[in-house]
Design an enzyme around this catalytic site. Sequence first.
Site, PDB file in Angstrom:
ATOM      1  N   LYS A   1      45.642  19.086  77.462  1.00 32.63           N
ATOM      2  CA  LYS A   1      45.547  19.101  75.815  1.00 32.63           C
ATOM      3  C   LYS A   1      44.703  17.816  75.496  1.00 32.63           C
ATOM      4  O   LYS A   1      44.770  16.530  75.733  1.00 32.63           O
ATOM      5  CB  LYS A   1      46.862  19.117  75.707  1.00 32.63           C
TER       6      LYS A   1
ATOM      7  N   SER B   1      31.627  29.273  71.267  1.00 33.77           N
ATOM      8  CA  SER B   1      31.901  28.262  72.322  1.00 33.77           C
ATOM      9  C   SER B   1      32.523  27.105  71.500  1.00 33.77           C
ATOM     10  O   SER B   1      32.359  27.041  70.372  1.00 33.77           O
ATOM     11  CB  SER B   1      30.822  27.497  73.173  1.00 33.77           C
TER      12      SER B   1
ATOM     13  N   TYR C   1      35.241  29.219  75.170  1.00 33.80           N
ATOM     14  CA  TYR C   1      34.960  28.297  76.232  1.00 33.80           C
ATOM     15  C   TYR C   1      34.535  27.174  75.730  1.00 33.80           C
ATOM     16  O   TYR C   1      33.720  26.855  74.904  1.00 33.80           O
ATOM     17  CB  TYR C   1      34.165  29.307  77.396  1.00 33.80           C
TER      18      TYR C   1
END
Length: 119
Positions: free
Chosen positions: A9, A25, A58
Amino acid sequence: MNITLMKGKIHRASVTEADLHYEGSISIDRALLDAAGFLIYERVEIYNMDTGVRFATYVIEAPRGSGIIGLNGAAARFAMPGDKITVIAYASFDEAEAKTFQPRVVLADRNNSILTHNT
């Protein structure tokens, strides 16, 4: 049985750019990628703390030390520069792995430098 846990994270990063016309992205400073253990093209969930919006995309690499957190393509619709976000990657583990796994947690400052991390 597999269990899905948070793998890594980046918490309280600041969006620095949003480019609607780039392919989709999230661009993340290489230093943050390494600290959080994220891989290029890895799927991540993004939580916008300013709006409450949650979405997935992504990862692509931004230059190390640049401080860039850039949302690209459709993701650019979900946050504006200055918004605070949390970026999380998840992974599947068997029960034995899940009991011992420790995620990487990175806290970013307002310039997207690493304040703390447990890597």
